[in-house]
Write a protein that holds these residues in place. Structure first.
Motif, mmCIF file in Angstrom:
data_model
loop_
_atom_site.group_PDB
_atom_site.id
_atom_site.type_symbol
_atom_site.label_atom_id
_atom_site.label_comp_id
_atom_site.label_asym_id
_atom_site.label_seq_id
_atom_site.Cartn_x
_atom_site.Cartn_y
_atom_site.Cartn_z
ATOM 1 N N LYS A 117 1.037 -1.196 -0.086
ATOM 2 C CA LYS A 117 0.139 0.309 0.217
ATOM 3 C C LYS A 117 0.514 1.360 -0.075
ATOM 4 C CE LYS A 117 -4.106 1.956 2.345
ATOM 5 N NZ LYS A 117 -4.900 2.150 3.193
ATOM 6 N N ASP A 118 1.958 1.227 1.085
ATOM 7 C CA ASP A 118 2.080 2.417 0.875
ATOM 8 C C ASP A 118 3.872 2.364 1.342
ATOM 9 O OD1 ASP A 118 2.716 2.171 3.915
ATOM 10 O OD2 ASP A 118 1.197 4.269 4.863
ATOM 11 N N ALA A 119 4.178 1.252 0.949
ATOM 12 C CA ALA A 119 5.970 1.016 1.301
ATOM 13 C C ALA A 119 6.562 1.758 2.719
ATOM 14 C CB ALA A 119 6.764 1.675 0.247
ATOM 15 N N SER A 120 5.714 1.374 3.584
ATOM 16 C CA SER A 120 5.718 2.215 5.174
ATOM 17 C C SER A 120 7.238 1.182 5.279
ATOM 18 C CB SER A 120 4.447 2.348 6.275
ATOM 19 O OG SER A 120 5.168 2.318 7.550
ATOM 20 N N PHE A 121 7.348 0.025 6.168
ATOM 21 C CA PHE A 121 8.345 -0.526 6.251
ATOM 22 C C PHE A 121 8.968 -0.609 5.335
ATOM 23 C CE2 PHE A 121 10.554 -4.750 6.178
ATOM 24 C CZ PHE A 121 10.989 -4.699 7.720
ATOM 25 N N GLY A 122 9.273 -0.322 4.057
ATOM 26 C CA GLY A 122 10.894 -0.691 3.034
ATOM 27 C C GLY A 122 11.339 0.632 2.819
ATOM 28 N N THR A 123 10.089 1.889 3.267
ATOM 29 C CA THR A 123 11.138 3.544 3.185
ATOM 30 C C THR A 123 11.636 3.354 4.995
ATOM 31 O OG1 THR A 123 9.802 3.567 1.813
ATOM 32 C CG2 THR A 123 10.899 5.758 3.406
ATOM 33 N N ASN A 124 10.956 2.699 6.017
ATOM 34 C CA ASN A 124 11.511 2.750 6.855
ATOM 35 C C ASN A 124 12.488 3.252 7.228
ATOM 36 O OD1 ASN A 124 9.818 4.463 7.667
ATOM 37 N ND2 ASN A 124 8.584 4.086 9.135
ATOM 38 N N TYR A 125 12.905 1.277 6.778
ATOM 39 C CA TYR A 125 14.034 0.398 7.246
ATOM 40 C C TYR A 125 14.808 0.194 6.361
ATOM 41 C CZ TYR A 125 12.102 -2.406 11.167
ATOM 42 O OH TYR A 125 11.110 -2.224 12.306
ATOM 43 N N GLY A 126 14.801 0.959 5.098
ATOM 44 C CA GLY A 126 16.053 1.459 3.559
ATOM 45 C C GLY A 126 16.362 0.493 3.381
ATOM 46 N N PHE A 127 14.781 -0.540 3.134
ATOM 47 C CA PHE A 127 14.828 -1.209 1.937
ATOM 48 C C PHE A 127 14.592 -1.698 0.435
ATOM 49 C CE2 PHE A 127 15.245 -4.769 5.582
ATOM 50 C CZ PHE A 127 15.839 -4.695 5.499
ATOM 51 N N LEU A 128 13.719 -0.153 0.576
ATOM 52 C CA LEU A 128 13.057 -0.177 -0.351
ATOM 53 C C LEU A 128 13.646 0.493 -1.230
ATOM 54 C CD1 LEU A 128 9.690 0.265 -1.814
ATOM 55 C CD2 LEU A 128 10.305 2.437 -1.683
ATOM 56 N N ILE A 129 13.681 -0.896 -2.958
ATOM 57 C CA ILE A 129 14.299 -0.245 -4.265
ATOM 58 C C ILE A 129 13.641 0.397 -5.530
ATOM 59 C CG2 ILE A 129 15.319 -1.753 -6.627
ATOM 60 C CD1 ILE A 129 15.431 -4.095 -4.687
ATOM 61 N N GLU A 130 14.018 1.777 -5.174
ATOM 62 C CA GLU A 130 13.499 2.876 -6.292
ATOM 63 C C GLU A 130 13.090 2.640 -7.113
ATOM 64 O OE1 GLU A 130 14.016 7.216 -5.666
ATOM 65 O OE2 GLU A 130 15.293 6.289 -7.174
ATOM 66 N N GLU A 131 13.864 1.291 -7.867
ATOM 67 C CA GLU A 131 13.886 1.397 -9.360
ATOM 68 C C GLU A 131 12.619 0.592 -9.367
ATOM 69 O OE1 GLU A 131 18.022 3.228 -8.555
ATOM 70 O OE2 GLU A 131 16.706 1.589 -7.630
ATOM 71 N N LEU A 132 13.042 -0.851 -8.807
ATOM 72 C CA LEU A 132 10.923 -2.216 -8.676
ATOM 73 C C LEU A 132 10.358 -1.637 -8.367
ATOM 74 C CD1 LEU A 132 14.216 -4.391 -9.361
ATOM 75 C CD2 LEU A 132 13.039 -3.282 -11.198
ATOM 76 N N ARG A 133 10.720 -0.836 -6.997
ATOM 77 C CA ARG A 133 9.501 -0.589 -6.273
ATOM 78 C C ARG A 133 9.319 -1.520 -5.009
ATOM 79 N NH1 ARG A 133 4.078 -0.742 -3.800
ATOM 80 N NH2 ARG A 133 3.465 1.594 -2.600
ATOM 81 N N LEU A 134 9.986 -2.555 -4.904
ATOM 82 C CA LEU A 134 10.743 -3.678 -3.896
ATOM 83 C C LEU A 134 10.802 -3.365 -2.893
ATOM 84 C CD1 LEU A 134 11.077 -6.273 -7.341
ATOM 85 C CD2 LEU A 134 8.883 -6.250 -5.627
#
Length: 131
Positions: free
Chosen positions: A114-131
């Motif tokens: 939904k909002d990539a809260s975990f990925g963003t807050n933990y620094g894991f979100l891959i910007e290019e793939l939104r994974l």
């Protein structure tokens, strides 16, 4: 939002990680994800339990599938005060279907789609793939 480039690669190419680098000993950052029944979940929902957090891009990939099945098998021997959470970018509906087909019932799958809260807050979100 902080972005880190060149820290990791994907298929040999550098990718951008969104969010801060988490350090050993740091308090776990806040996040909101969705359960398989579309209910918001945060760390507070698991207060008083030991939390094992497994992070995978998608349950429908070989390594992520194997990792989640391994945690599910290992979780059968854990006490009731331990919860194993697998967080992915899969839709909650896909997670529920995958768990049913794989017989995974000891790991709780949670969606960061939904909002990539975990990925963003933990620094894991891959910007290019939104994974």
């Amino acid at each position: 939002m902080e972005k880190r480039t060149g820290v990791v690669t994907f298929a040999g190419n550098p990718i951008t990680l969104v969010g801060p680098e988490i350090k050993v000993g740091q308090q776990a950052p806040y996040f909101t994800v969705l359960s398989n029944d579309l209910q918001p979940k945060t760390l507070k929902d698991y207060e008083g339990k030991v939390k094992v957090i497994s992070v995978v891009p998608s349950l429908d990939t070989g390594v992520c599938d194997a990792q989640t099945r391994w945690f599910n098998q290992d979780a059968t021997g854990l006490s009731d005060d331990v919860v194993v959470l697998t967080i992915s970018m899969d839709l909650p509906f896909a997670q529920k279907r995958w768990c049913g087909a794989a017989g995974v019932d000891k790991v709780e799958t949670l969606s960061d789609h939904k909002d990539a809260s975990f990925g963003t807050n933990y620094g894991f979100l891959i910007e290019e793939l939104r994974l």
